[in-house]
Design a protein around this motif. Structure first.
Motif, PDB file in Angstrom:
ATOM      1  N   ILE A  62       0.867  -1.271   0.186  1.00 48.81           N
ATOM      2  CA  ILE A  62      -0.012  -0.103   0.007  1.00 48.81           C
ATOM      3  C   ILE A  62       0.886   1.246  -0.110  1.00 48.81           C
ATOM      4  O   ILE A  62       0.652   2.178  -0.780  1.00 48.81           O
ATOM      5  N   GLY A  63       1.912   1.415   0.820  1.00 47.28           N
ATOM      6  CA  GLY A  63       2.787   2.525   0.798  1.00 47.28           C
ATOM      7  C   GLY A  63       3.564   2.568  -0.473  1.00 47.28           C
ATOM      8  O   GLY A  63       3.829   3.652  -0.859  1.00 47.28           O
ATOM      9  N   TRP A  64       3.736   1.518  -1.023  1.00 45.19           N
ATOM     10  CA  TRP A  64       4.737   1.445  -2.062  1.00 45.19           C
ATOM     11  C   TRP A  64       3.953   2.044  -3.547  1.00 45.19           C
ATOM     12  O   TRP A  64       4.202   2.890  -4.118  1.00 45.19           O
ATOM     13  N   GLU A  65       2.488   1.825  -3.381  1.00 46.32           N
ATOM     14  CA  GLU A  65       1.571   2.155  -4.593  1.00 46.32           C
ATOM     15  C   GLU A  65       1.338   3.670  -4.060  1.00 46.32           C
ATOM     16  O   GLU A  65       1.126   4.618  -5.128  1.00 46.32           O
ATOM     17  N   LEU A  66       1.129   4.061  -2.798  1.00 43.41           N
ATOM     18  CA  LEU A  66       1.105   5.555  -2.478  1.00 43.41           C
ATOM     19  C   LEU A  66       2.312   6.254  -3.120  1.00 43.41           C
ATOM     20  O   LEU A  66       2.093   7.418  -3.567  1.00 43.41           O
ATOM     21  N   VAL A  67       3.450   5.836  -2.772  1.00 42.39           N
ATOM     22  CA  VAL A  67       4.362   6.535  -3.200  1.00 42.39           C
ATOM     23  C   VAL A  67       4.459   6.764  -4.791  1.00 42.39           C
ATOM     24  O   VAL A  67       4.950   7.707  -5.342  1.00 42.39           O
ATOM     25  N   GLY A  68       4.154   5.657  -5.598  1.00 35.15           N
ATOM     26  CA  GLY A  68       4.044   5.819  -6.684  1.00 35.15           C
ATOM     27  C   GLY A  68       2.818   6.903  -7.290  1.00 35.15           C
ATOM     28  O   GLY A  68       2.985   7.744  -8.254  1.00 35.15           O
ATOM     29  N   LEU A  69       1.681   6.923  -6.647  1.00 34.25           N
ATOM     30  CA  LEU A  69       0.783   7.919  -6.849  1.00 34.25           C
ATOM     31  C   LEU A  69       1.332   9.264  -6.745  1.00 34.25           C
ATOM     32  O   LEU A  69       1.040   9.969  -7.467  1.00 34.25           O
ATOM     33  N   CYS A  70       1.963   9.765  -5.459  1.00 31.46           N
ATOM     34  CA  CYS A  70       2.443  10.815  -5.119  1.00 31.46           C
ATOM     35  C   CYS A  70       3.543  11.389  -6.213  1.00 31.46           C
ATOM     36  O   CYS A  70       3.666  12.462  -6.721  1.00 31.46           O
ATOM     37  N   SER A  71       4.149  10.337  -6.599  1.00 30.72           N
ATOM     38  CA  SER A  71       5.394  10.843  -7.668  1.00 30.72           C
ATOM     39  C   SER A  71       4.535  11.412  -9.043  1.00 30.72           C
ATOM     40  O   SER A  71       4.999  12.520  -9.668  1.00 30.72           O
ATOM     41  N   TYR A  72       3.477  10.467  -9.287  1.00 23.33           N
ATOM     42  CA  TYR A  72       2.644  11.128 -10.377  1.00 23.33           C
ATOM     43  C   TYR A  72       2.341  12.474 -10.236  1.00 23.33           C
ATOM     44  O   TYR A  72       2.288  13.252 -11.039  1.00 23.33           O
ATOM     45  N   HIS A 122      14.691  11.650  -5.602  1.00 23.52           N
ATOM     46  CA  HIS A 122      16.052  11.033  -5.945  1.00 23.52           C
ATOM     47  C   HIS A 122      16.727  10.758  -4.672  1.00 23.52           C
ATOM     48  O   HIS A 122      17.880   9.896  -4.807  1.00 23.52           O
ATOM     49  N   ALA A 123      16.405  11.292  -3.581  1.00 23.64           N
ATOM     50  CA  ALA A 123      17.302  10.982  -2.350  1.00 23.64           C
ATOM     51  C   ALA A 123      16.603  10.083  -1.523  1.00 23.64           C
ATOM     52  O   ALA A 123      17.286   9.252  -1.293  1.00 23.64           O
ATOM     53  N   ALA A 124      15.565  10.459  -0.965  1.00 21.14           N
ATOM     54  CA  ALA A 124      14.955   9.613   0.291  1.00 21.14           C
ATOM     55  C   ALA A 124      13.928   9.059   0.119  1.00 21.14           C
ATOM     56  O   ALA A 124      13.396   8.371   1.072  1.00 21.14           O
ATOM     57  N   THR A 125      13.103   9.237  -0.726  1.00 27.99           N
ATOM     58  CA  THR A 125      11.730   8.744  -0.870  1.00 27.99           C
ATOM     59  C   THR A 125      11.641   7.490  -2.151  1.00 27.99           C
ATOM     60  O   THR A 125      11.861   6.460  -1.801  1.00 27.99           O
ATOM     61  N   MET A 126      11.076   7.875  -3.086  1.00 24.85           N
ATOM     62  CA  MET A 126      10.746   6.869  -4.016  1.00 24.85           C
ATOM     63  C   MET A 126      11.865   5.947  -4.241  1.00 24.85           C
ATOM     64  O   MET A 126      11.556   4.574  -4.626  1.00 24.85           O
TER      65      MET A 126
END
Length: 616
Positions: free
Chosen positions: A139-149, A251-255
């Motif tokens: 779930i966190g994995w997909e939310l990170v992808g959504l936020c990156s979008y 590029h540093a600490a999240t995705m």
């Protein structure tokens, strides 16, 4: 202290909800709320980290989220030294990026939306880090992808930004499909999503080697997408279309850190299969040198640093694949600081010259001394020059690869050291020591932007000390994997690797100085002499164009053929059935006149026909 750990990820989530529903029209208030909540999460993370230093243990806290049949899904936290380190890194970098954004994004009409999604991004990564089971981490994995979008495409009015957001979202979904299949396949045998219970199941040795390898490689597909490893690396350079602070955070600490963290968190799964480890190592090693070669020919300041990120992520994945558990995760920490610094410094340059082309800059050292100095410190750390942070962690990676016995990978990693130093200082010499452009009105960024850069510059210098002999290699005792004899050792015992690394880094810096500062060699003539090679590297090996001609064109062609088939075959059958039914109805309607005499005539003709057939 552990009872308050829940608040670390929850505070940014609450801030996101508050901004979206209550303070959206108050831009300044929204930004201050986001910064405040992240600051409190950072303080709590530091307290948790200090607690784990005193009590280096693994603690699991969970409650049942829901149950379906015999399957129970938890909502919980797994607190251990790796979690503690990542929480500090994520909250600190996010905090500094948000403070920096107050200056960089000043005047943007969508500032509240920007800070809302920064808060959601921070929550998503923190939720991923503390997860104690596969469902929660996914779930966190997909939310990170959504936020990156949402953040890459933040300036969606620009077609390039909108396309880059979609590209990041779709490309990472490809890897996530493999990740999800791997999770389900593992669950079908272990009957649990819990990390610790899965680890106990793996220790029993029930899974066959082939199945274990398959599951590990499928889960690694998710890391390939999120951490932009070849061949799913294509989204990361295009992500530069987003605001520069977003680039620093992603590029540093999240995705991009999520994929490396995933391999580290599930290292017990990967280390159980030598074949899976080999796949991880070779993909990481190839990505490192592949991205490094591309970076030397780029002219966009953010894309150079972006390809640097690809290369460094390849280093981390390579280390993990070679058994260097601590080395890979240690470099994940140090890289977060100096890479966030470099991106924020890039933003300071762009803010000053209003261009991302390095050839539009030049001679910026004098008007932008703070930016120039912190950029230099970040570049020295990235190049692996002692005693900067990047030296200690990168040296551990090289030692791990050397001790693994993979000669090809070691040679590739050493060549990458030269490339890293070269493109880092090519960038620095061109932007800060080149010829000053006429009519330039460049000036130093405001304090709200320079102070976060100074803090990150300090960390780029000292963050590697926990892995140095001066502190007894403390990081090795704090972050380690039980039961694994890591292929890492003290620096003093591997002088050859260290000196070779330093020689390659120094060679890269000197080569950049000769070509771009002293100008003893004309880079223009070199590019002309080796025009084919330069074109290949400048166009990124034509990978995007190859994908356009194959994957994208093939997908679009298949979609068009499917559309035609659906329209003329499937719909034709359905519509044909309807047309036949309507025609039969119209034919039958001609006999339904409503006149009794007509019905009597039809009955008479029918009886007459019946009698004739019987008599004849």
């Amino acid at each position: 202290m552990l009872n308050y750990a829940w608040w670390i990820p929850l505070l940014p989530l609450i801030t996101f909800v508050v901004i979206i529903f209550l303070t959206g029209k108050a831009k300044n208030l929204s930004s201050y709320l986001s910064i405040l909540s992240t600051f409190v999460s950072f303080i709590l993370s530091c307290k948790l980290f200090l607690y784990l230093i005193a009590h280096p243990e693994t603690v699991e806290m969970s409650v049942e989220w829901f149950r379906t049949g015999r399957i129970s899904v938890e909502l919980g936290m797994l607190i251990d030294p790796l979690t503690g380190m990542m929480l500090v890194v994520v909250t600190l970098v996010s905090l500094l990026v948000q403070i920096y954004s107050r200056g960089y994004m000043h005047g943007d009409p969508a500032l509240s939306r920007y800070y809302a999604f920064l808060s959601l991004f921070t929550f998503s990564m923190l939720g991923l880090v503390v997860a104690n089971n596969f469902v929660q981490i996914f779930i966190g994995w997909e939310l990170v992808g959504l936020c990156s979008y949402t953040l890459i495409g933040f300036w969606y009015q620009k077609p390039e930004a909108a396309a880059a957001g979609k590209k990041a979202f779709i490309t990472t979904r490809i890897g996530d499909v493999g990740f999800m299949i791997g999770i389900l396949l593992l669950f079908s045998h272990a009957q649990t999503f819990n990390f610790l219970q899965v680890e106990e199941f793996l220790h029993r040795g029930i899974l066959s080697p082939g199945l274990l390898t398959l599951i590990a490689v499928l889960i690694f597909c998710g890391a390939i997408g999120k951490s932009a490893q070849f061949p799913l690396h294509v989204w990361l350079p295009d992500a530069m279309e987003g605001p520069t602070p977003v680039s620093a955070l992603i590029h540093a600490a999240t995705m991009v850190a999520a994929g490396v963290y995933l391999v580290g968190r599930l290292f017990g799964l990967f280390s159980g299969s030598a074949q899976a480890m080999l796949v991880v190592a070779y993909i990481g090693g190839f990505t490192a040198i592949f991205a490094g070669t591309i970076a030397v020919a780029q002219n966009d300041i953010k894309r150079i640093v972006a390809y640097s990120t690809l290369s460094q992520l390849g280093y981390m994945v390579l280390a993990l694949g070679c058994g260097g558990y601590t080395a890979g995760l240690f470099h994940l920490m140090t890289h977060a600081f100096f890479k966030a610094l470099l991106f924020l410094a890039c933003g300071s340059v762009i803010h000053a010259i209003h261009s991302q082309d390095i050839w539009d800059a030049g001679g910026l050292f004098k008007p932008m001394k703070i930016t120039a100095i912190v950029f230099l410190l970040g570049s020295l750390s990235l190049a692996g020059i002692p005693p900067f942070a990047g030296f200690w962690s990168k040296d551990e990676i090289l030692i791990a690869v050397h001790n693994s016995g993979h000669t090809v990978l070691f040679v590739a990693s050493i060549i990458t050291v030269f490339l890293t130093a070269f493109y880092s200082f090519r960038l620095w010499f061109v932007v800060f020591t080149g010829k000053e452009k006429e009519g330039s009105h460049a000036h130093e960024s405001p304090a709200v932007m320079t102070i976060p850069m100074i803090i990150l510059a300090i960390l780029a210098v000292v963050a590697g000390l926990p892995g140095s002999p001066w502190m007894g290699g403390w990081i090795h005792g704090f972050i380690h994997f039980e039961g694994l004899h890591e292929m890492e050792a003290e620096h003093g015992g591997h002088g050859m690797v260290m000196y070779l690394s330093l020689a390659m880094a120094a060679s890269g810096i000197i080569t950049a100085w000769i070509a771009y500062k002293a100008r003893w060699i004309s880079y223009e003539s070199m590019a002309g002499t080796f025009s084919s090679a330069h074109s290949l590297l400048f166009h990124k090996y034509w990978i995007d164009e190859l994908y356009d001609l194959t994957v994208i064109w093939g997908t679009m062609f298949t979609a068009r053929v499917s559309g035609l088939f659906d329209r003329y075959v499937v719909d034709g059958l359905v519509n044909g059935t309807a047309w036949v039914t309507i025609a039969m109805g119209r034919g039958a309607r001609t006999f339904q006149t409503g006149l009794v005499q007509n019905y009597m005539l039809i009955i008479f003709i029918g009886i007459l026909g019946f009698l004739l057939t019987r008599l004849l």
